[in-house]
Design a protein around this motif. Structure first.
Motif, PDB file in Angstrom:
ATOM      1  N   ARG A 170       0.740  -1.103  -0.091  1.00 45.74           N
ATOM      2  CA  ARG A 170      -0.020  -0.135   0.074  1.00 45.74           C
ATOM      3  C   ARG A 170       0.859   1.203   0.012  1.00 45.74           C
ATOM      4  NH1 ARG A 170      -4.478  -0.041   4.506  1.00 45.74           N
ATOM      5  NH2 ARG A 170      -5.573   1.185   3.232  1.00 45.74           N
ATOM      6  N   MET A 171       1.984   1.366   0.956  1.00 44.04           N
ATOM      7  CA  MET A 171       2.763   2.564   0.853  1.00 44.04           C
ATOM      8  C   MET A 171       3.886   2.214   1.778  1.00 44.04           C
ATOM      9  SD  MET A 171       1.579   6.416   1.787  1.00 44.04           S
ATOM     10  CE  MET A 171       0.840   6.628  -0.032  1.00 44.04           C
ATOM     11  N   THR A 234       5.588   2.919  -4.461  1.00 47.31           N
ATOM     12  CA  THR A 234       5.152   3.632  -3.312  1.00 47.31           C
ATOM     13  C   THR A 234       3.636   3.654  -3.114  1.00 47.31           C
ATOM     14  OG1 THR A 234       5.447   5.753  -4.448  1.00 47.31           O
ATOM     15  CG2 THR A 234       7.481   4.910  -3.454  1.00 47.31           C
ATOM     16  N   SER A 235       2.914   3.644  -4.011  1.00 49.82           N
ATOM     17  CA  SER A 235       1.367   3.717  -3.776  1.00 49.82           C
ATOM     18  C   SER A 235       0.767   2.799  -4.918  1.00 49.82           C
ATOM     19  CB  SER A 235       0.965   4.893  -3.669  1.00 49.82           C
ATOM     20  OG  SER A 235       1.292   5.949  -4.882  1.00 49.82           O
ATOM     21  N   VAL A 236      -0.415   2.263  -4.351  1.00 53.56           N
ATOM     22  CA  VAL A 236      -1.171   1.302  -5.291  1.00 53.56           C
ATOM     23  C   VAL A 236      -2.731   1.671  -5.034  1.00 53.56           C
ATOM     24  CG1 VAL A 236      -1.770  -0.977  -5.499  1.00 53.56           C
ATOM     25  CG2 VAL A 236       0.398  -0.703  -4.651  1.00 53.56           C
ATOM     26  N   CYS A 237      -2.971   1.766  -6.311  1.00 51.05           N
ATOM     27  CA  CYS A 237      -4.716   2.118  -6.409  1.00 51.05           C
ATOM     28  C   CYS A 237      -5.223   1.019  -7.510  1.00 51.05           C
ATOM     29  CB  CYS A 237      -5.143   3.617  -6.869  1.00 51.05           C
ATOM     30  SG  CYS A 237      -6.702   3.842  -7.168  1.00 51.05           S
ATOM     31  N   LYS A 238      -5.315  -0.165  -6.826  1.00 52.27           N
ATOM     32  CA  LYS A 238      -5.923  -1.113  -7.505  1.00 52.27           C
ATOM     33  C   LYS A 238      -4.750  -1.578  -8.797  1.00 52.27           C
ATOM     34  CE  LYS A 238     -10.896  -0.972  -7.138  1.00 52.27           C
ATOM     35  NZ  LYS A 238     -12.287  -1.036  -7.561  1.00 52.27           N
ATOM     36  N   SER A 240      -3.260   0.626 -10.583  1.00 50.75           N
ATOM     37  CA  SER A 240      -2.529   1.712 -10.804  1.00 50.75           C
ATOM     38  C   SER A 240      -1.358   1.956  -9.687  1.00 50.75           C
ATOM     39  CB  SER A 240      -3.467   3.101 -10.595  1.00 50.75           C
ATOM     40  OG  SER A 240      -2.718   4.311 -10.399  1.00 50.75           O
ATOM     41  N   LEU A 241      -0.190   1.915 -10.438  1.00 51.65           N
ATOM     42  CA  LEU A 241       1.026   1.969  -9.818  1.00 51.65           C
ATOM     43  C   LEU A 241       1.809   3.028  -9.838  1.00 51.65           C
ATOM     44  CD1 LEU A 241       2.300  -1.858 -10.330  1.00 51.65           C
ATOM     45  CD2 LEU A 241       0.827  -1.079  -8.551  1.00 51.65           C
ATOM     46  N   PHE A 242       2.134   3.845  -8.508  1.00 53.05           N
ATOM     47  CA  PHE A 242       3.049   5.136  -8.591  1.00 53.05           C
ATOM     48  C   PHE A 242       4.539   4.373  -8.490  1.00 53.05           C
ATOM     49  CE2 PHE A 242       0.754   9.203  -7.673  1.00 53.05           C
ATOM     50  CZ  PHE A 242       0.024   8.944  -8.804  1.00 53.05           C
TER      51      PHE A 242
END
Lengths: 346, 169
Positions: A170-171, A234-238, A240-242
């Motif tokens: 997640r982070m 560093t972050s995950v939205c389903k 979508s990966l940063f």
């Protein structure tokens, strides 16, 4: 993840190798033969009954090989240069020479072959292990690792090759997730980012919410990256990966994605050379400065040039269905169709 | 080996230099090239301007000015402060499914103050990234003039697309 190299010896019989006068092993994967000497890597293959060969600087080859291994062949095509590269077919990997070079292709002198991903990974890891001399770090900027890649075989640098790619769930910094980078866990501030503020956000969590109220200093996290051109997550939205990363000198590969990816330049400047994915024909040069956002279309290959260490946010859509949807032409290779007449709002 | 540039260059609303595209054989629109500071400089407070789009996933730029409405989402989101200082209030919604059911994606604006337990407060400055956890209501409050936020989320009812206005063409 690069993984542990301790098991590579057991695999060598699958890609027989012998040592040459420079002390390096020679590797064979199908009809591809790989060798290196003091300065160069040589790749040989056969096409139309002829033996073909291609020579690259060992420095360039090892930097590219390191990314290909660390990224698990990444998305799409990882071109080591205009001639040789790999295409990720997910569970299988295609090795090619001249396949996406117009002259080799036109003359029928290109060659490609598919292997199980695990087999190529073992072979590439073995190659990296043998061809990386002590003191040389293929992930480091040239100014940091110097010329130790040159010369006859001398030792190993397994610590550098065994770095794990940092992918959070997640982070970073959340309980059970990847840790933040600090001096204590051997992530000192990089020489180029000594001026980056290291203050952490102020978090005032109510009792019971200490594990959900979370923020961290992304720029400080990046200032402590010990690698170049190697995105972490560093972050995950389903899907979508940063995937921010720090870049210096030249991206060692020409990456041709099998989907659209995006860049958000967080600091400094990167110049991107854009070429047609299939032919290498020049298309554009994109200069990105802090705050700039740009899409990389799904039909190009790109290579970045960063004159000083910079921070780049790579944004990926990891939906596994995408390669086929782009391959079949169901999805367009760029966002050009989204543009409306000036002033209109969708 | 030494290098002359030792200063890291970040952008801000007051100081940014946009890059560009040298076309050889291409169309600038293929790159949807914009700049988050420029976009924020022309946006309304907390307008969710899409600057990156990958199918249903988006990156939105928000001009942080004053206090935002309350939002929530059925999935994690994250925010990066690109300029300014921002506080984020978080409330654990008593009934998140009522406002943002699982099949609805993207940020949802709350029509009334959130009902639930206060989770806490985060104080962020430039370069900080925060998790906006699913099922929580959040609002931004700019504490040092106008700021710029970058939101990782999914296209939703409040996302604003105006590619022709913000991108190089």
């Amino acid at each position: 993840m690069v993984g542990d190299l301790s098991d590579v010896r057991a695999m060598e019989q699958d890609f027989p190798s012998t040592r040459n006068e420079s002390g390096y092993q020679r590797f064979r994967l199908g009809d591809f033969v790989f060798s290196r000497d003091e300065y160069f890597v040589h790749i040989e293959w056969r096409a139309q009954g002829k033996k073909l060969s291609h020579t690259m600087s060992a420095d360039v080859f090892l930097r590219a090989l390191m990314r290909d291994v660390a990224w698990n062949f990444f998305y799409g095509w990882v071109n080591f240069d205009d001639v040789f590269g790999t295409r990720n077919r997910y569970d299988r990997v295609e090795l090619y020479a001249g396949r996406y070079h117009p002259v080799y292709k036109e003359q029928g002198l290109d060659h490609s072959a598919c292997f199980d991903s695990s087999f190529v990974m073992q072979a590439f890891r073995s190659m990296l292990d043998d061809w990386t001399n002590v003191g040389y770090d293929p992930f480091a900027a040239p100014a940091e690792t110097g010329l130790t890649w040159q010369g006859k075989k001398q030792g190993h640098n397994r610590a550098a090759l065994n770095r794990a790619r940092e992918s959070c769930r997640r982070m970073p910094g959340l309980p059970g997730d990847v840790p933040l980078r600090t001096d204590r866990n051997r992530y000192p501030i990089n020489r180029a980012f000594l001026d980056v503020p290291q203050d952490e956000p102020v978090i005032e969590a109510e009792p019971g919410f200490e594990h959900e109220v979370h923020a961290f200093n992304l720029f400080a996290y990046l200032s402590r990256s010990d690698v170049t051109w190697n995105p972490s997550v560093t972050s995950v939205c389903k899907h979508s990966l940063f995937c921010p990363t720090t870049e210096e000198y030249i991206l060692p590969v020409k990456h041709a994605n099998d989907r659209i990816e995006w860049f958000l330049q967080l600091s400094d400047q990167i110049e991107w050379r854009i070429e047609d994915r299939a032919t290498g024909r020049p298309r554009a040069s994109v200069v990105m400065r802090a705050g700039d956002v740009a899409a990389m279309p799904a039909d190009i290959r790109h290579q970045g040039f960063s004159r000083r260490r910079s921070m780049l946010l790579v944004w990926e859509n990891a939906d596994p269905r995408l390669p086929q949807l782009y391959e079949d032409g169901i999805l367009p290779p760029s966002l050009a169709g989204e543009f409306q007449e000036p002033g209109s709002v969708k | 080996m030494s290098f002359t540039d030792t200063k890291t260059v970040f952008g801000s609303l007051d100081s940014y230099v946009k890059g560009g595209i040298e076309v050889i054989d291409d169309d600038r629109r293929h790159y949807a090239f914009s700049n988050v500071f420029e976009v924020a400089s022309l946006a309304k407070p907390y307008e969710k301007v899409v600057v990156g789009k990958n199918l249903r996933y988006v990156i939105e730029t928000l001009r942080a000015e004053g206090t935002s409405d309350w939002f929530t989402a059925s999935h994690d989101e994250s925010v990066i402060v690109m300029d300014g200082s921002v506080e984020i209030d978080l409330v654990k919604l008593d009934d998140p499914e009522r406002i943002a059911p699982a099949h609805i994606e993207g940020s949802i604006r709350l029509e009334a103050p959130p009902q639930g337990r206060r989770m806490g407060l985060m104080k962020l400055r430039r370069g900080h990234q925060a998790l906006l956890p699913k099922g929580a209501a959040y609002r931004f409050r700019s504490t040092d003039g106008v700021g710029v936020l970058v939101l990782q989320t999914i296209h939703g009812p409040h996302s604003v697309e105006k590619w022709s206005e913000i991108c190089l063409t």
